[in-house]
Design an enzyme around this catalytic site. Structure first.
Site, PDB file in Angstrom:
ATOM      1  N   PRO A 130      82.410  29.425  63.629  1.00  0.00           N
ATOM      2  CG  PRO A 130      81.672  28.911  65.788  1.00  0.00           C
ATOM      3  CD  PRO A 130      81.579  28.450  64.368  1.00  0.00           C
ATOM      4  CB  SER A 134      85.191  34.561  54.352  1.00  0.00           C
ATOM      5  OG  SER A 134      84.537  35.728  54.812  1.00  0.00           O
ATOM      6  CD  GLU A 243      74.788  35.673  51.261  1.00  0.00           C
ATOM      7  OE1 GLU A 243      75.019  36.131  52.405  1.00  0.00           O
ATOM      8  OE2 GLU A 243      75.102  34.513  50.917  1.00  0.00           O
ATOM      9  CD  GLN A 337      81.111  65.742  59.527  1.00  0.00           C
ATOM     10  OE1 GLN A 337      81.154  64.693  60.173  1.00  0.00           O
ATOM     11  NE2 GLN A 337      81.670  66.862  59.936  1.00  0.00           N
ATOM     12  N   GLY A 340      75.359  67.261  61.143  1.00  0.00           N
ATOM     13  CA  GLY A 340      76.088  67.775  62.299  1.00  0.00           C
ATOM     14  C   GLY A 340      75.791  66.954  63.545  1.00  0.00           C
ATOM     15  N   GLY A 365      80.515  37.367  52.656  1.00  0.00           N
ATOM     16  CA  GLY A 365      81.866  37.407  52.094  1.00  0.00           C
ATOM     17  C   GLY A 365      82.465  38.778  52.299  1.00  0.00           C
ATOM     18  CD  GLU A 368      88.969  42.983  53.921  1.00  0.00           C
ATOM     19  OE1 GLU A 368      89.126  44.186  54.192  1.00  0.00           O
ATOM     20  OE2 GLU A 368      87.915  42.363  54.173  1.00  0.00           O
TER      21      GLU A 368
END
Length: 388
Positions: A130, A134, A243, A337, A340, A365, A368
């Site tokens: 918590p 990362s 992973e 999109q 529609g 991960g 960033e």
């Protein structure tokens, strides 16, 4: 171009898997998405077909096949449009089971790997916390060694299969004073006193049980240490490559599914007297998306090929996840999109795909973090090495 990676046996396996998913899984998806709970019986059916052990040793009931069978499993799971169910499967097979197979001793393998391959036991991997996200090295969960046991205290979060799994692969600090050099890996039975889980409510991946797990003075035998004490960080980093490649393959597969669906829809949808796939603006956007998809897919295949040969592909797998998850989000955004207003409706697959795909740049991960890993490799000349 994909023929260089896939043999006739691979194609036959894909057909068998697609037939199985259509018959046994697809009819249940809507219910699992609503309830957030996957029927236990499906795991046993997967086990009977050998799908949970395709890359594992025959000694434990596996098929010992190459990684392109894994690629096929991942791709076809994405194309039934339940990111949560797909995640539950690959988190068991390629996160939890990978640690059991690699770091578990013979006794643990006989008990847990064999039953994992058969579908009798389901596992989860517990690393994220918590307060850490990362930051693996910053974990607070501890494992205190006593005379003949360890005492585990702490918590984990965002754990796929975290509520309904039968066992947990848990990272904890056995020597907190030395940071990432003091992390170890343990196997904990779900029914062990002191283990509790809370189910989390998510934007997507609705079929999977994602949990926050607490360990309150959990007592486990010394034999449930996985591998060597204080080598856990190296084990985690080594398996992160797999992973991240998995998440890259997942991403190109769901992007491919979205594009195929959108093209079919556009061929049948008419506006101003013609099908909308004949409008230049849409055709050119489709071409761009398809080109991006093909580049990512074939790059992912090349990484899988290298990993299958035993190469250490931390950099390549990191690039796979970073770029392919970004590409998938872009493809799925535009495919929604193209539909529609119907793209925004739950009766059509793009709404769920859109939600499920968004986890790609976060799980395993964040993008960033991945950019910083790549920067360390190419700028700082940092070398990541396999665990020894």
């Amino acid at each position: 171009m994909t023929s260089m990676y896939f043999t006739e046996e691979h194609h036959l396996f894909r057909k068998s898997l697609k037939d199985f998913l259509k018959k046994e899984v697809v009819p249940n998806i809507e219910n699992w998405e609503k309830t957030g709970k996957i029927d236990k019986s499906i795991w046993l059916k997967f086990g009977e077909m050998g799908f949970l052990g395709i890359n594992y040793p025959e000694a434990y009931g596996g098929l010992n096949l190459d990684l392109f069978y894994m690629v096929i499993l991942l791709e076809e799971l994405q194309k039934i449009n339940s990111g949560g169910f797909a995640a539950a499967v690959w988190a068991h097979v390629y996160l939890a089971m990978t640690h059991v197979n690699t770091e578990g001793d013979e006794i643990l393998k006989q008990k847990y790997l064999t039953s994992s391959i058969s579908g009798e036991k389901i596992g989860c991997l517990c690393i994220t916390e918590p307060f850490g996200g990362s930051d693996v090295a910053g974990m607070r969960t501890t494992a205190e060694k006593k005379e003949d046991h360890y005492i585990i205290n702490g918590s984990k979060t965002f754990i796929t299969n975290g509520v309904y799994s039968d066992y947990l692969i848990v990272a904890a600090k056995t020597n907190p004073e030395v940071g990432n050099k003091g992390i170890s890996i343990f196997l904990i039975d779900r029914e062990t006193p002191g283990v509790s889980a809370t189910k989390l409510d998510k934007l997507g991946w609705r079929a999977s049980d994602t949990g926050e797990i607490a360990f309150d003075s959990v007592k486990i035998p010394l034999s449930h240490l996985m591998g060597e004490e204080n080598k856990g960080f190296n084990y985690i980093m080594q398996h992160f490559a797999l992973e991240r490649l998995i998440m890259g393959v997942n991403a190109h597969a769901r992007a491919e599914y979205a594009l195929e669906y959108a093209l079919h829809y556009m061929s049948e949808r008419h506006a101003f007297g013609k099908s909308i796939d004949s409008f230049q603006a849409l055709r050119h956007k489709i071409s761009e998306l398809y080109a991006d998809l093909e580049i990512c897919k074939n790059y992912n295949y090349s990484v899988a090929y290298a990993l299958n040969k035993g190469e250490y592909v931390v950099k390549e797998a990191t690039i796979s996840k970073l770029n392919t998850t970004k590409m998938a989000d872009d493809v799925i955004y535009h495919c929604l999109q193209f539909l529609g207003g119907y793209g925004y409706m739950e009766d059509y697959p793009l709404a769920r795909l859109f939600r499920d795909s968004r986890l790609g740049p976060i799980g395993g991960g964040t993008s960033e973090i991945l950019k910083e890993i790549i920067a360390k490799i190419i700028i700082d000349k940092k070398e990541y090495r396999p665990a020894t």
